[in-house]
Design a protein around this motif. Structure first.
Motif, PDB file in Angstrom:
ATOM      1  N   ILE A   1       0.763  -1.285  -0.044  1.00 43.13           N
ATOM      2  CA  ILE A   1       0.087   0.020  -0.208  1.00 43.13           C
ATOM      3  C   ILE A   1       0.805   1.328   0.303  1.00 43.13           C
ATOM      4  O   ILE A   1       1.982   1.083   0.336  1.00 43.13           O
ATOM      5  CB  ILE A   1      -0.884   0.066   1.156  1.00 43.13           C
ATOM      6  N   ARG A   2       0.237   2.354  -0.324  1.00 38.53           N
ATOM      7  CA  ARG A   2       0.958   3.472  -0.420  1.00 38.53           C
ATOM      8  C   ARG A   2       0.379   4.645   0.434  1.00 38.53           C
ATOM      9  O   ARG A   2       0.732   5.850   0.419  1.00 38.53           O
ATOM     10  CB  ARG A   2       1.184   4.023  -2.021  1.00 38.53           C
ATOM     11  N   ASN A   3      -0.949   4.445   0.986  1.00 41.64           N
ATOM     12  CA  ASN A   3      -1.718   5.287   1.716  1.00 41.64           C
ATOM     13  C   ASN A   3      -0.757   5.612   3.190  1.00 41.64           C
ATOM     14  O   ASN A   3      -0.411   4.618   3.998  1.00 41.64           O
ATOM     15  CB  ASN A   3      -2.925   4.788   2.189  1.00 41.64           C
ATOM     16  N   GLU A   4      -0.258   6.671   3.390  1.00 39.25           N
ATOM     17  CA  GLU A   4       0.722   7.124   4.551  1.00 39.25           C
ATOM     18  C   GLU A   4      -0.221   6.788   5.881  1.00 39.25           C
ATOM     19  O   GLU A   4       0.458   6.143   6.794  1.00 39.25           O
ATOM     20  CB  GLU A   4       0.811   8.475   4.589  1.00 39.25           C
ATOM     21  N   ASN A   5      -1.405   7.024   5.909  1.00 41.11           N
ATOM     22  CA  ASN A   5      -2.309   6.851   7.158  1.00 41.11           C
ATOM     23  C   ASN A   5      -2.477   5.390   7.357  1.00 41.11           C
ATOM     24  O   ASN A   5      -2.279   5.048   8.629  1.00 41.11           O
ATOM     25  CB  ASN A   5      -3.614   7.384   6.892  1.00 41.11           C
ATOM     26  N   GLU A   6      -2.565   4.490   6.209  1.00 40.54           N
ATOM     27  CA  GLU A   6      -2.968   3.151   6.559  1.00 40.54           C
ATOM     28  C   GLU A   6      -1.362   2.469   7.131  1.00 40.54           C
ATOM     29  O   GLU A   6      -1.121   1.603   7.863  1.00 40.54           O
ATOM     30  CB  GLU A   6      -3.092   2.419   5.235  1.00 40.54           C
ATOM     31  N   ILE A   7      -0.200   2.995   6.259  1.00 37.27           N
ATOM     32  CA  ILE A   7       1.035   2.512   6.797  1.00 37.27           C
ATOM     33  C   ILE A   7       1.298   2.805   8.193  1.00 37.27           C
ATOM     34  O   ILE A   7       1.816   1.924   8.938  1.00 37.27           O
ATOM     35  CB  ILE A   7       2.075   3.157   5.852  1.00 37.27           C
ATOM     36  N   ASN A   8       0.943   4.077   8.738  1.00 30.12           N
ATOM     37  CA  ASN A   8       1.195   4.271   9.939  1.00 30.12           C
ATOM     38  C   ASN A   8       0.529   3.473  11.156  1.00 30.12           C
ATOM     39  O   ASN A   8       0.797   3.073  12.194  1.00 30.12           O
ATOM     40  CB  ASN A   8       0.869   5.768  10.284  1.00 30.12           C
ATOM     41  N   LYS A   9      -0.924   3.270  10.868  1.00 28.16           N
ATOM     42  CA  LYS A   9      -1.565   2.423  11.409  1.00 28.16           C
ATOM     43  C   LYS A   9      -0.854   0.881  11.770  1.00 28.16           C
ATOM     44  O   LYS A   9      -0.973   0.429  12.740  1.00 28.16           O
ATOM     45  CB  LYS A   9      -2.941   1.993  11.042  1.00 28.16           C
TER      46      LYS A   9
END
Length: 621
Positions: free
Chosen positions: A288-296
């Motif tokens: 994935i590339r979504n920063e918010n999802e990565i942080n989660k």
């Protein structure tokens, strides 16, 4: 008025001692060969059993021929000498025929005559013989006693000591007797011993204590010796219990390992779950590339790592072999630590924990051993509730004690088994029938641990209500509490406005990835960080450059951290060195590192946030 002659006769007739007035009989050469009884008093008749009418005017050889011949002492010569010289004499004589001892005094008022006064001293002689025998028994006991026996006066001076004290204290007996406790024992031990001695003398009560001297353990019982109702002396005996202590520790450790084995399956399950979370999120992040999802996902990984670290820490703390070391703690926190270990196991068995905690003060305990007691009782409760249920834990202050109760409504313990629960190797009939695993040592060891803490433990099991184990631990304050490990953050100079210079840091760890990670984080904070993957490389860097702070792993192949530490101190004595390791070592070992000049001590894993804060505070301090 009574005539003078009558007075003397009255005196003689009432004299309790036997009296005889006699005349010496000599042969042609002047040698005394006999004596004739001229007068005797009533006591003479009573003491000898010879009636007056049978002896007056008769010779002693006629009345007591066998007695005269059988005497070791030549009475005829003795009495003849007195009658001839008028010099009195006193002696003791045993008469076989009468089986009695007599004390005899002989004197003369005119040549050729003598008087003898004698008294029966048989009881006194028997008492003296008994006293001598008793004294000899006591001497032999004090010489050969395997236990240490002592007697002290009211000035706490040793007046009698068993011979084995010479070996214990390394001095001959004449250098021990008359000495005070201060003279004979190390000051700290002497201080507590004197306090116990004074308690015995002042209160007149028995005292039992445990003491340590030169690496050996002893138990001592002291008690007062009362003279006219007052404690004038104290006595006691000391037994070497070192081997017993070692055996108890071995049993405690064996039982701890058995419990740890029972926990292993639950811990493995916990780690499999954590690895699934970590691996799954790491794999998910790649796609994935979504920063918010990565942080989660990264947050979940960090939480899982921290959770795993806590599980490892609890298991290591529980399973390590500990020397008895007491510290001041909150017992509720100790209970919660144990519950954290078995949380998954309890949940899998449908057991809910009901907490009823009251405010309690901290008390001085050996955390590892008390954890073992709590864990044993919780596991026993789980086994008793095969269909699930509630485990109620109640903690409250009761006078000078903290009362802890573990109650379960599962299978009760029959009364016959209840009285034998704390006997080593005993297992209840239900445990044997159902094949419940266990050594039969759990409750026996728990009983020993609680007793060593001067506490009490008992069990109650009532049909329809369940089983309750109650523990009472005395509230003991630690007046000399000291932290074993440094807390650099607490020592940091909070008001120091000075800006941190660009400090030079060295990370020494054979786990290269850890070193790289620490470097990334600390580089970002403005420090200049070097990484060394071995002790040899670390020394090479220290010879080239001066470092402000070094993080040094203890366990490394080749040259270990302790050896590296000593060599770095030779190269750069002022460099601050912080040890860190993933192994749970004894607190006293950590303390030793600090005494040798280490700036701090950290246990892995350490969060990156804490690493940054710790580094800043160490450099400021």
């Amino acid at each position: 008025m009574i005539q003078e002659k009558d007075k003397y006769r009255l005196l003689l007739e009432n004299l309790p001692d036997g009296l005889a007035y006699c005349k010496i009989v000599r042969d042609n050469t002047g040698k005394p060969v006999d004596y004739i009884f001229l007068e005797v008093n009533p006591s003479f008749e009573v003491l000898t059993g010879l009636p007056r009418e049978n002896i007056i005017g008769k010779k002693v050889t006629e009345i007591l021929p066998l007695v005269v011949k059988g005497l070791k002492l030549d009475l005829l010569s003795v009495f003849g000498q007195v009658a001839a010289t008028a010099q009195s004499t006193n002696f003791q004589q045993y008469l076989d025929q009468q089986d009695r001892w007599y004390e005899i005094t002989a004197y003369s008022d005119q040549p050729g005559y003598f008087a003898m006064i004698f008294r029966d001293i048989t009881e006194r002689k028997q008492a003296e013989d008994a006293l001598r025998e008793s004294d000899e028994i006591f001497k032999q006991f004090m010489k050969n006693s395997p236990i240490y026996v002592f007697f002290k006066n009211d000035k706490i001076q040793a007046i009698r000591l068993s011979r084995n004290y010479e070996k214990m204290l390394g001095k001959p007996m004449h250098e021990l007797l008359g000495k005070t406790t201060d003279d004979l024992f190390p000051s700290d031990l002497a201080k507590s011993m004197i306090a116990d001695d004074l308690r015995v003398l002042n209160e007149g009560k028995q005292v039992t204590v445990e003491e340590e001297l030169n690496g050996r353990f002893y138990t001592t019982i002291k008690f007062p010796i009362l003279i006219k109702g007052k404690p004038r002396y104290l006595a006691g005996y000391t037994t070497d219990i070192t081997e017993r202590k070692q055996m108890e520790r071995g049993l405690i450790y064996s039982e701890r390992m058995a419990i740890a084995g029972q926990l292993a399956a639950g811990v493995a399950h916990e780690f499999n779950n954590l690895l699934s979370i970590i691996g799954g999120n790491a794999e998910y992040v790649k796609g994935i590339r979504n920063e918010n999802e990565i942080n989660k996902s990264l947050d979940m990984i960090v939480k899982s790592v921290n959770r795993g670290a806590q599980v490892v820490k609890k298991m290591l703390t529980f399973s390590k072999r500990i020397e008895l070391k007491k510290e001041s703690v909150d017992l509720i926190e100790v209970i919660e630590e144990v519950l954290g270990l078995v949380k998954r196991d309890l949940e899998n068995n449908s057991i809910t924990v009901v907490r009823n905690y009251s405010d309690i003060p901290k008390t001085l305990i050996d955390v590892g051993q008390i954890q073992q007691v709590f864990l044993n009782l919780i596991i026993n409760a789980k086994n008793a509730m095969s269909k699930g249920g509630e485990l109620a834990i109640k903690v409250e202050k009761k006078g000078e004690f903290i009362k802890i109760q573990f109650h379960n409504a599962g299978r009760i313990i029959n009364q016959e088994d209840l009285g034998r629960l704390f006997i080593p190797f005993f297992r209840t009939s239900w445990q044997q029938k159902k094949g419940i695993p266990g050594t039969g040592l759990g409750l026996a060891v728990s009983y020993g641990i609680i007793k060593a803490h001067h506490g009490k433990i008992n069990a109650e099991s009532v049909k329809g209500k369940g089983t309750t184990f109650t523990i009472l631990l005395s509230i003991t304050k630690n007046e000399n509490m000291a932290e074993i490990l440094p807390k650099a953050a607490a020592k940091a100079v909070k008001n120091n406005k000075r800006k941190l210079k660009q400090a030079e840091l060295l990370i020494v760890d054979d786990e290269v990835e850890i070193g790289k990670l620490f470097k990334k984080v600390l580089d970002k904070e403005g420090y200049s960080v070097t990484v060394a993957d071995s002790g040899g490389n670390a020394l090479n860097w220290c010879r080239k450059k001066k470092y402000d702070l070094i993080y040094l792993d203890i366990i490394m192949p080749g040259m270990d951290g302790i050896s590296v530490f000593k060599k770095i101190k030779e190269i750069s004595p002022k460099t601050k060195i912080v040890f860190f390791t993933g192994k749970l070592i004894e607190d006293k070992v950590a303390e030793m590192f600090l005494d040798e000049g280490a700036a701090g001590f950290l246990r892995k894993p350490i969060s990156l946030k804490d690493l940054v804060s710790y580094t800043k505070n160490i450099l400021l301090f």
